[in-house]
Design an enzyme around this catalytic site. Structure first.
Site, PDB file in Angstrom:
ATOM      1  CB  CYS A 169      58.940  62.078  47.041  1.00 14.12           C
ATOM      2  SG  CYS A 169      58.485  62.175  48.763  1.00 14.12           S
ATOM      3  CB  VAL A 177      57.781  63.214  56.783  1.00 20.72           C
ATOM      4  CG1 VAL A 177      59.080  63.773  57.362  1.00 20.72           C
ATOM      5  CG2 VAL A 177      57.969  62.831  55.326  1.00 20.72           C
ATOM      6  CG  PHE A 209      66.423  54.044  42.550  1.00 25.58           C
ATOM      7  CD1 PHE A 209      66.696  53.517  43.800  1.00 25.58           C
ATOM      8  CD2 PHE A 209      65.285  54.811  42.395  1.00 25.58           C
ATOM      9  CE1 PHE A 209      65.857  53.749  44.874  1.00 25.58           C
ATOM     10  CE2 PHE A 209      64.433  55.055  43.453  1.00 25.58           C
ATOM     11  CZ  PHE A 209      64.726  54.514  44.708  1.00 25.58           C
ATOM     12  CG  LEU A 210      70.249  50.790  37.415  1.00 23.41           C
ATOM     13  CD1 LEU A 210      71.548  50.042  37.172  1.00 23.41           C
ATOM     14  CD2 LEU A 210      70.052  51.858  36.329  1.00 23.41           C
ATOM     15  NE  ARG A 221      50.423  60.901  48.951  1.00 27.59           N
ATOM     16  CZ  ARG A 221      51.123  61.402  49.977  1.00 27.59           C
ATOM     17  NH1 ARG A 221      51.205  62.706  50.129  1.00 27.59           N
ATOM     18  NH2 ARG A 221      51.731  60.614  50.834  1.00 27.59           N
ATOM     19  NE  ARG A 242      64.282  53.251  50.963  1.00 28.36           N
ATOM     20  CZ  ARG A 242      64.977  52.120  51.021  1.00 28.36           C
ATOM     21  NH1 ARG A 242      65.214  51.436  49.940  1.00 28.36           N
ATOM     22  NH2 ARG A 242      65.421  51.658  52.173  1.00 28.36           N
TER      23      ARG A 242
HETATM   24  C1  UDX Z   1      61.401  58.644  47.602  1.00 27.89           C
HETATM   25  C2  UDX Z   1      62.895  58.673  47.991  1.00 27.89           C
HETATM   26  O1  UDX Z   1      63.480  57.396  47.788  1.00 27.89           O
HETATM   27  C3  UDX Z   1      63.058  59.136  49.413  1.00 27.89           C
HETATM   28  O2  UDX Z   1      64.438  59.212  49.735  1.00 27.89           O
HETATM   29  C4  UDX Z   1      62.406  60.501  49.487  1.00 27.89           C
HETATM   30  O3  UDX Z   1      62.649  61.166  50.610  1.00 27.89           O
HETATM   31  C5  UDX Z   1      60.924  60.382  49.185  1.00 27.89           C
HETATM   32  O4  UDX Z   1      60.812  59.894  47.855  1.00 27.89           O
HETATM   33  P1  UDX Z   1      59.351  56.988  47.887  1.00 27.89           P
HETATM   34  O5  UDX Z   1      58.554  57.984  47.127  1.00 27.89           O
HETATM   35  O6  UDX Z   1      58.777  56.393  49.111  1.00 27.89           O
HETATM   36  O7  UDX Z   1      60.757  57.628  48.347  1.00 27.89           O
HETATM   37  O8  UDX Z   1      59.662  55.794  46.894  1.00 27.89           O
HETATM   38  P2  UDX Z   1      60.913  55.054  46.244  1.00 27.89           P
HETATM   39  O9  UDX Z   1      61.052  53.726  46.848  1.00 27.89           O
HETATM   40  O10 UDX Z   1      62.110  55.902  46.209  1.00 27.89           O
HETATM   41  O11 UDX Z   1      60.328  54.857  44.762  1.00 27.89           O
HETATM   42  C6  UDX Z   1      59.890  55.961  43.996  1.00 27.89           C
HETATM   43  C7  UDX Z   1      59.266  55.524  42.707  1.00 27.89           C
HETATM   44  O12 UDX Z   1      60.240  55.069  41.793  1.00 27.89           O
HETATM   45  C8  UDX Z   1      58.241  54.399  42.806  1.00 27.89           C
HETATM   46  O13 UDX Z   1      57.160  54.746  41.979  1.00 27.89           O
HETATM   47  C9  UDX Z   1      58.961  53.188  42.261  1.00 27.89           C
HETATM   48  O14 UDX Z   1      58.075  52.255  41.692  1.00 27.89           O
HETATM   49  C10 UDX Z   1      59.850  53.825  41.217  1.00 27.89           C
HETATM   50  N1  UDX Z   1      61.065  53.054  40.939  1.00 27.89           N
HETATM   51  C11 UDX Z   1      62.008  52.903  41.920  1.00 27.89           C
HETATM   52  C12 UDX Z   1      61.272  52.519  39.681  1.00 27.89           C
HETATM   53  O15 UDX Z   1      60.431  52.652  38.775  1.00 27.89           O
HETATM   54  N2  UDX Z   1      62.429  51.855  39.426  1.00 27.89           N
HETATM   55  C13 UDX Z   1      63.397  51.678  40.358  1.00 27.89           C
HETATM   56  O16 UDX Z   1      64.414  51.067  40.043  1.00 27.89           O
HETATM   57  C14 UDX Z   1      63.174  52.213  41.648  1.00 27.89           C
END
Ligand code: UDX
Length: 452
Positions: free
Chosen positions: A261, A12, A250-251, A328, A155
């Site tokens: 996070c 960040v 996110f589906l 992580r 992200r």
């Molecule tokens: C997240 C948030 O998106 C961001 O706004 C915040 O500030 C920090 O946390 P990040 O951890 O980098 O960001 O990853 P992100 O791309 O959001 O994915 C998070 C997790 O969800 C990953 O493990 C990803 O594989 C999983 N995921 C995401 C799914 O399993 N399915 C989805 O449809 C989307």
């Protein structure tokens, strides 16, 4: 041009520092880790983040971005000080605020002119007030300051893009003048700016991440039901996503969420609610569904392979998601551990996360490419949806394996193509494919009838 200090050069902090420098500001990035600062001065970044090195280099070259370990130096000319230090998970799921406390104390001791302190780290609701108390208590003499909350929504893997194209900027402060000065800083990013009070801003961050985690657990729950009813979750999600009230993001069903996070923030929000005597049932279910994903995949491997004891299983991908080396809370690591507990030999390939994993989990054998990984394996498990894996030579991969089983934890492959290439293929929530694989001769049951 404004003078800014950013405290913490992790994901960040470094992105924030480089991003604001790139907007033409003068930024001093501070970290207490001397080695990190030395490396940054030599152009060596502590993390892998696409595009970041280029932005850092450009702004260091232009003299807009400098690195230091000295608070006095970093705050010398600063009008704004961003706190972007880590807030790791504490014992009961609450956030560990020791680094935020240390930063606030150091700011208090070093500041010699009025300052706007902006908190970027994800912190429990109420932390902004607490930071203000700490600064007040540690100032050798009273100098005016304001605390503003400005949660990050970056992200990993697309942090530079996200910095430059935010969906919104959230600012929280009791001092509206300070908040509007911080808003000015963000104006070039041309995103809607929400100005609210400190606690509400802090809550917006937790509520956003908890909602996204809920969306992922929701689709994973639907995936389980799809498997039982013979539907395909990928197509179900696509069909749902056209509805603007739902949205298509996110589906993706699969191994559930990981990273630095979502797991930590959902736990921290639950903890904060429980401390206040509330019982957040939904969040508890979100976490339970997420934990189940990793066990489910291991069970699926066992179904295909038979006996896991003595079997060799290859993991395609280790990072918690593509375009990052971050491991992580990566599903791959839990899956490796669960497989090993059941007596399997685990090996892995990942384009960037092998070095970090080898340090943390030396029992996982690393292989130089997917084909070397496949050699002698009884099953491969797709743990990270790297683009590289979408374009593999499938017949070659299949031939290299001892048994051509593949469990696609991210649904990146087409089931029909995989079967054609000779694989026994299992995705996630793809009941239609599973039925074809099993070719059951079972008598048809009426829809809704209980399976006997
Ligand atoms: C997240 C948030 O998106 C961001 O706004 C915040 O500030 C920090 O946390 P990040 O951890 O980098 O960001 O990853 P992100 O791309 O959001 O994915 C998070 C997790 O969800 C990953 O493990 C990803 O594989 C999983 N995921 C995401 C799914 O399993 N399915 C989805 O449809 C989307």
């Amino acid at each position: 041009m404004k003078n800014i200090c950013v405290i913490g050069v992790g994901y960040v902090g470094l992105v924030t520092a480089a991003g604001f420098a790139d907007l033409g500001n003068r930024v001093s990035a501070l970290d207490i880790n001397q080695e990190r600062i030395d490396h940054l001065r030599q152009g060596i970044l502590p993390i892998f983040e696409p595009g970041l090195e280029e932005v850092v280099r450009r702004n260091v070259g232009a003299g807009r971005l400098t690195f230091t370990t000295s608070y006095a130096e970093a705050l010398q000319a600063a009008e704004f000080a961003f706190i972007a230090v880590g807030t790791p998970e504490g014992v009961d799921g609450e956030a560990d605020l020791q680094y935020v406390r240390a930063a606030a104390e150091a700011i208090a001791r070093a500041m010699n002119h009025p300052l706007i302190v902006i908190n970027k780290s994800t912190v429990p609701v109420g932390t902004g007030d607490w930071v203000a108390d700490i600064i007040r208590a540690h100032q050798p003499e009273s100098i005016p300051f304001a605390v503003v909350s400005c949660p990050e929504f970056l992200r990993e893997g697309s942090a530079i893009f996200d910095f430059q194209n935010p969906a919104r900027t959230v600012l929280g402060s009791l001092d509206r003048e300070a908040a509007s000065k911080v808003a000015q800083l963000h104006l070039p990013l041309r995103a809607p700016i929400v100005i609210t009070d400190l606690r509400t801003a802090e809550m917006i961050k937790y509520a956003s991440n908890a909602f996204l985690a809920t969306k992922i657990s929701f689709i994973n729950e639907i995936a389980n039901i799809c498997e039982a009813l013979g539907a395909d979750v990928k197509e179900v999600a696509a069909g749902m996503g056209y509805d603007p009230r739902i949205g298509r993001y996110f589906l993706d069903a699969g191994l559930g969420y990981g990273g630095s996070c979502f797991p930590k923030d959902v736990k921290a929000l639950t903890y904060m609610a429980q401390v206040q005597g509330r019982n957040p049932h939904l969040l508890a279910a979100v976490m339970e569904i997420n934990d189940d994903r990793r066990r489910l995949i291991v069970d699926r491997v066992a179904e295909l392979v038979g006996e896991l004891h003595g079997a060799t299983i290859g993991l395609l991908g280790l990072a918690f998601k593509p375009n990052t080396d971050d491991i992580r809370d990566a599903p791959a690591l839990s899956i490796a551990r669960l497989l090993q507990e059941r007596g399997a030999q685990v090996r892995a390939y990942d384009p960037v996360a092998m070095e970090g994993t080898a340090r943390l989990a030396p029992s996982i054998e690393m292989k130089p490419d997917p084909y070397a990984l496949a050699e002698g394996c009884q099953a491969l498990v797709v743990c990270t949806e790297w683009n590289e894996f979408r374009n593999l030579d499938l017949p070659r991969l299949c031939k290299a394996m001892r048994k051509p089983n593949i469990v696609d934890g991210r649904n990146i492959y087409d089931a029909g193509e995989m079967r054609q290439a000779g694989f026994h293929y299992r995705g996630v929530g793809r009941g239609y494919n599973d039925a074809l694989e099993a070719k059951p001769a079972a008598a048809a049951a009426a829809p809704g009838e209980k399976r006997r």
